[in-house]
Design a protein around this motif. Structure first.
Motif, PDB file in Angstrom:
ATOM      1  N   VAL A  28       0.835  -1.212   0.000  1.00 43.29           N
ATOM      2  CA  VAL A  28       0.000   0.000   0.000  1.00 43.29           C
ATOM      3  C   VAL A  28       0.866   1.258   0.000  1.00 43.29           C
ATOM      4  CG1 VAL A  28      -1.662   1.348   1.349  1.00 43.29           C
ATOM      5  CG2 VAL A  28      -1.971  -1.122   1.106  1.00 43.29           C
ATOM      6  N   ASN A  29       1.924   1.247   0.799  1.00 46.74           N
ATOM      7  CA  ASN A  29       2.824   2.397   0.903  1.00 46.74           C
ATOM      8  C   ASN A  29       3.460   2.724  -0.441  1.00 46.74           C
ATOM      9  OD1 ASN A  29       4.454   4.362   2.444  1.00 46.74           O
ATOM     10  ND2 ASN A  29       6.135   3.017   1.893  1.00 46.74           N
ATOM     11  N   LYS A  30       3.952   1.706  -1.125  1.00 48.40           N
ATOM     12  CA  LYS A  30       4.607   1.915  -2.424  1.00 48.40           C
ATOM     13  C   LYS A  30       3.608   2.431  -3.466  1.00 48.40           C
ATOM     14  CE  LYS A  30       8.428  -1.349  -1.892  1.00 48.40           C
ATOM     15  NZ  LYS A  30       9.471  -0.315  -1.922  1.00 48.40           N
ATOM     16  N   LEU A  31       2.403   1.892  -3.454  1.00 44.11           N
ATOM     17  CA  LEU A  31       1.385   2.316  -4.409  1.00 44.11           C
ATOM     18  C   LEU A  31       0.984   3.778  -4.194  1.00 44.11           C
ATOM     19  CD1 LEU A  31      -1.004  -0.791  -4.578  1.00 44.11           C
ATOM     20  CD2 LEU A  31       0.341   0.158  -6.460  1.00 44.11           C
ATOM     21  N   LEU A  32       0.735   4.136  -2.933  1.00 41.01           N
ATOM     22  CA  LEU A  32       0.332   5.505  -2.613  1.00 41.01           C
ATOM     23  C   LEU A  32       1.446   6.506  -2.910  1.00 41.01           C
ATOM     24  CD1 LEU A  32      -1.616   4.995   0.755  1.00 41.01           C
ATOM     25  CD2 LEU A  32      -2.581   5.648  -1.460  1.00 41.01           C
ATOM     26  N   THR A  33       2.684   6.130  -2.563  1.00 42.77           N
ATOM     27  CA  THR A  33       3.830   7.010  -2.814  1.00 42.77           C
ATOM     28  C   THR A  33       4.019   7.230  -4.310  1.00 42.77           C
ATOM     29  OG1 THR A  33       4.921   6.173  -0.808  1.00 42.77           O
ATOM     30  CG2 THR A  33       6.295   7.350  -2.387  1.00 42.77           C
ATOM     31  N   PHE A  34       3.885   6.162  -5.084  1.00 42.65           N
ATOM     32  CA  PHE A  34       4.026   6.252  -6.536  1.00 42.65           C
ATOM     33  C   PHE A  34       2.939   7.144  -7.136  1.00 42.65           C
ATOM     34  CE2 PHE A  34       2.916   4.517 -10.786  1.00 42.65           C
ATOM     35  CZ  PHE A  34       4.101   4.835 -11.448  1.00 42.65           C
ATOM     36  N   MET A  35       1.701   6.941  -6.686  1.00 43.09           N
ATOM     37  CA  MET A  35       0.575   7.733  -7.198  1.00 43.09           C
ATOM     38  C   MET A  35       0.732   9.208  -6.852  1.00 43.09           C
ATOM     39  SD  MET A  35      -2.566   5.155  -6.299  1.00 43.09           S
ATOM     40  CE  MET A  35      -3.802   6.436  -6.502  1.00 43.09           C
ATOM     41  N   TYR A 157       2.009  -1.471  14.239  1.00 49.62           N
ATOM     42  CA  TYR A 157       3.070  -0.855  13.433  1.00 49.62           C
ATOM     43  C   TYR A 157       2.605  -0.662  11.994  1.00 49.62           C
ATOM     44  CZ  TYR A 157       7.219  -0.818  10.445  1.00 49.62           C
ATOM     45  OH  TYR A 157       8.136  -0.520   9.468  1.00 49.62           O
ATOM     46  N   ALA A 158       2.021  -1.714  11.413  1.00 47.31           N
ATOM     47  CA  ALA A 158       1.537  -1.647  10.032  1.00 47.31           C
ATOM     48  C   ALA A 158       0.415  -0.613   9.894  1.00 47.31           C
ATOM     49  CB  ALA A 158       1.047  -3.025   9.586  1.00 47.31           C
ATOM     50  N   TYR A 159      -0.480  -0.609  10.881  1.00 44.80           N
ATOM     51  CA  TYR A 159      -1.604   0.338  10.862  1.00 44.80           C
ATOM     52  C   TYR A 159      -1.101   1.776  10.918  1.00 44.80           C
ATOM     53  CZ  TYR A 159      -5.651   2.971  12.582  1.00 44.80           C
ATOM     54  OH  TYR A 159      -6.628   3.911  12.741  1.00 44.80           O
ATOM     55  N   SER A 160      -0.149   2.043  11.811  1.00 43.35           N
ATOM     56  CA  SER A 160       0.357   3.405  11.977  1.00 43.35           C
ATOM     57  C   SER A 160       1.128   3.868  10.747  1.00 43.35           C
ATOM     58  CB  SER A 160       1.251   3.494  13.222  1.00 43.35           C
ATOM     59  OG  SER A 160       2.380   2.651  13.097  1.00 43.35           O
ATOM     60  N   CYS A 161       1.869   2.951  10.113  1.00 39.77           N
ATOM     61  CA  CYS A 161       2.612   3.304   8.897  1.00 39.77           C
ATOM     62  C   CYS A 161       1.663   3.643   7.747  1.00 39.77           C
ATOM     63  CB  CYS A 161       3.533   2.162   8.490  1.00 39.77           C
ATOM     64  SG  CYS A 161       4.982   1.975   9.547  1.00 39.77           S
ATOM     65  N   ASN A 162       0.625   2.816   7.598  1.00 41.48           N
ATOM     66  CA  ASN A 162      -0.372   3.091   6.556  1.00 41.48           C
ATOM     67  C   ASN A 162      -1.080   4.415   6.809  1.00 41.48           C
ATOM     68  OD1 ASN A 162      -0.189   0.991   4.702  1.00 41.48           O
ATOM     69  ND2 ASN A 162      -1.410  -0.380   5.937  1.00 41.48           N
ATOM     70  N   ASN A 164       0.075   7.004   8.427  1.00 41.06           N
ATOM     71  CA  ASN A 164       1.008   8.090   8.139  1.00 41.06           C
ATOM     72  C   ASN A 164       1.140   8.324   6.638  1.00 41.06           C
ATOM     73  OD1 ASN A 164       4.333   8.583   7.643  1.00 41.06           O
ATOM     74  ND2 ASN A 164       3.270  10.004   8.985  1.00 41.06           N
ATOM     75  N   THR A 165       1.242   7.244   5.870  1.00 42.44           N
ATOM     76  CA  THR A 165       1.370   7.374   4.416  1.00 42.44           C
ATOM     77  C   THR A 165       0.142   8.047   3.820  1.00 42.44           C
ATOM     78  OG1 THR A 165       2.713   5.357   4.315  1.00 42.44           O
ATOM     79  CG2 THR A 165       1.750   6.121   2.252  1.00 42.44           C
ATOM     80  N   PHE A 167      -1.964  10.044   5.367  1.00 42.70           N
ATOM     81  CA  PHE A 167      -1.957  11.445   5.801  1.00 42.70           C
ATOM     82  C   PHE A 167      -0.971  12.274   4.975  1.00 42.70           C
ATOM     83  CE2 PHE A 167      -3.542  10.656  10.424  1.00 42.70           C
ATOM     84  CZ  PHE A 167      -4.843  10.655   9.954  1.00 42.70           C
ATOM     85  N   VAL A 168       0.233  11.743   4.765  1.00 42.70           N
ATOM     86  CA  VAL A 168       1.262  12.470   4.011  1.00 42.70           C
ATOM     87  C   VAL A 168       0.783  12.747   2.590  1.00 42.70           C
ATOM     88  CG1 VAL A 168       3.561  12.289   2.976  1.00 42.70           C
ATOM     89  CG2 VAL A 168       3.236  11.682   5.370  1.00 42.70           C
ATOM     90  N   VAL A 169       0.240  11.713   1.940  1.00 41.58           N
ATOM     91  CA  VAL A 169      -0.256  11.875   0.565  1.00 41.58           C
ATOM     92  C   VAL A 169      -1.408  12.885   0.522  1.00 41.58           C
ATOM     93  CG1 VAL A 169      -1.429  10.717  -1.357  1.00 41.58           C
ATOM     94  CG2 VAL A 169       0.479   9.592  -0.203  1.00 41.58           C
ATOM     95  N   ALA A 170      -2.383  12.719   1.425  1.00 46.77           N
ATOM     96  CA  ALA A 170      -3.580  13.570   1.423  1.00 46.77           C
ATOM     97  C   ALA A 170      -3.248  15.027   1.750  1.00 46.77           C
ATOM     98  CB  ALA A 170      -4.599  13.030   2.422  1.00 46.77           C
ATOM     99  N   PHE A 171      -2.520  15.247   2.851  1.00 43.44           N
ATOM    100  CA  PHE A 171      -2.211  16.617   3.284  1.00 43.44           C
ATOM    101  C   PHE A 171      -1.239  17.314   2.327  1.00 43.44           C
ATOM    102  CE2 PHE A 171      -3.767  15.075   7.435  1.00 43.44           C
ATOM    103  CZ  PHE A 171      -4.649  16.107   7.741  1.00 43.44           C
ATOM    104  N   SER A 172      -0.274  16.564   1.814  1.00 45.89           N
ATOM    105  CA  SER A 172       0.698  17.155   0.886  1.00 45.89           C
ATOM    106  C   SER A 172       0.019  17.597  -0.402  1.00 45.89           C
ATOM    107  CB  SER A 172       1.807  16.145   0.570  1.00 45.89           C
ATOM    108  OG  SER A 172       2.539  15.818   1.728  1.00 45.89           O
ATOM    109  N   MET A 173      -0.849  16.734  -0.938  1.00 48.19           N
ATOM    110  CA  MET A 173      -1.544  17.068  -2.178  1.00 48.19           C
ATOM    111  C   MET A 173      -2.522  18.224  -1.979  1.00 48.19           C
ATOM    112  SD  MET A 173      -2.249  13.370  -3.940  1.00 48.19           S
ATOM    113  CE  MET A 173      -3.307  14.134  -5.155  1.00 48.19           C
ATOM    114  N   LEU A 174      -3.231  18.205  -0.852  1.00 46.75           N
ATOM    115  CA  LEU A 174      -4.169  19.282  -0.549  1.00 46.75           C
ATOM    116  C   LEU A 174      -3.429  20.605  -0.378  1.00 46.75           C
ATOM    117  CD1 LEU A 174      -7.112  20.074   0.088  1.00 46.75           C
ATOM    118  CD2 LEU A 174      -6.646  19.550   2.500  1.00 46.75           C
ATOM    119  N   GLY A 175      -2.303  20.544   0.350  1.00 44.38           N
ATOM    120  CA  GLY A 175      -1.484  21.738   0.548  1.00 44.38           C
ATOM    121  C   GLY A 175      -0.927  22.264  -0.751  1.00 44.38           C
ATOM    122  N   ALA A 176      -0.489  21.345  -1.632  1.00 35.67           N
ATOM    123  CA  ALA A 176       0.056  21.739  -2.929  1.00 35.67           C
ATOM    124  C   ALA A 176      -1.004  22.405  -3.797  1.00 35.67           C
ATOM    125  CB  ALA A 176       0.635  20.524  -3.643  1.00 35.67           C
ATOM    126  N   LEU A 177      -2.231  21.903  -3.712  1.00 36.40           N
ATOM    127  CA  LEU A 177      -3.333  22.476  -4.488  1.00 36.40           C
ATOM    128  C   LEU A 177      -3.663  23.899  -4.035  1.00 36.40           C
ATOM    129  CD1 LEU A 177      -5.770  19.427  -4.779  1.00 36.40           C
ATOM    130  CD2 LEU A 177      -4.843  20.719  -6.701  1.00 36.40           C
TER     131      LEU A 177
END
Length: 260
Positions: A28-35, A157-162, A164-165, A167-177
């Protein structure tokens, strides 16, 4: 029939230990980061993204020394003493406290560097200043992951990593927009801070700012492993980072850096 029962038992064991959850997180992390990487370059103009890449690369060079490598060594030592909860907490508290203090100092050094160094791209100074405290914020989350893994809370651990990923994708993209690169950087901060608060309250993954007393034997081993880990990881990453840094010195077109 017995083979099926054995296979079923092994699968159930993998679910129980959290192996499947960690594997799922990785995918999931790799897919979201790539997207997100594809979408971000379409939201931010190419020339501005090139300057951000250059600035982010410089911050990444400082982060090679993040936590003095204590994230890796603390995890290794805590895992080796998984049977002793008190010892784990002492080692973890010592390692996290030293790493946090060092990364706070590292953030101050980044601020000084951004003010003193003459940048070819003027916007780079502002972006580096905005990213200066990333080492401090990120290392907190990294140590929370150490806490969860060393206490065999693999599912958490897996839940928290997912989380975070996402959140990073969502907030970063929203902030960039909304605010371009500035919004992207602020969104990244918000994602990590929110993740850390949730992980702290939901999974009790604490962070210690006060060093616990541990034996000198453990201290020496902690720093020995830390420096070896930092050197190995640093050398492999440095070649790539220096490459972009040198290109940023000689290339005056931000779009060429972004393309590279």
């Amino acid at each position: 029939m017995n083979s099926f029962i054995d296979l079923k038992g092994k699968v159930q064991y993998l679910f129980k230990t959290g192996f499947v959850h960690i594997f799922g997180f990785t995918v999931v992390n790799k897919l979201l980061t790539f997207m997100s990487s594809i979408l971000i370059v379409r939201i931010i103009p190419k020339d501005i993204f090139g300057i951000y890449t250059y600035a982010n690369n410089l911050v990444a060079m400082f982060m090679l020394a993040s936590g003095l490598g204590l994230v890796s060594s603390t995890f290794q030592l805590c895992s080796e003493h998984a049977h002793n909860k008190k010892r784990i907490n002492r080692i973890y508290s010592y390692g996290s406290a030293v790493a946090l203090r060092f990364n706070f100092l590292l953030s101050i050094i980044i601020i000084i560097f951004s003010i003193v160094y003459t940048f070819k791209f003027k916007s780079a100074e502002m972006y580096i200043l905005l990213m200066a405290f990333q080492p401090f914020v990120i290392v907190i989350f990294e140590f929370q992951q150490v806490y969860l893994r060393s206490n065999l809370q693999n599912k958490d651990y897996a839940y928290s990593c997912n989380l975070n990923t996402i959140f990073v994708v969502a907030f970063s993209m929203l902030g960039a927009l909304v605010y371009g690169v500035t919004g992207l950087i602020i969104g990244n901060y918000l994602a990590y801070i929110l993740s850390e608060v949730i992980v702290y309250y939901k999974f009790k993954a604490f962070i210690s700012f006060k060093k616990s007393k541990i034996k000198n034997t453990y201290k020496k081993l902690l720093y020995k492993i830390a420096f070896i880990s930092m050197a190995n990881n640093g050398l492999s990453t440095l070649l790539y980072l220096v490459d972009i840094f040198i290109i940023g010195i000689y290339v005056t077109d931000e779009r060429l850096i972004a393309s590279y």
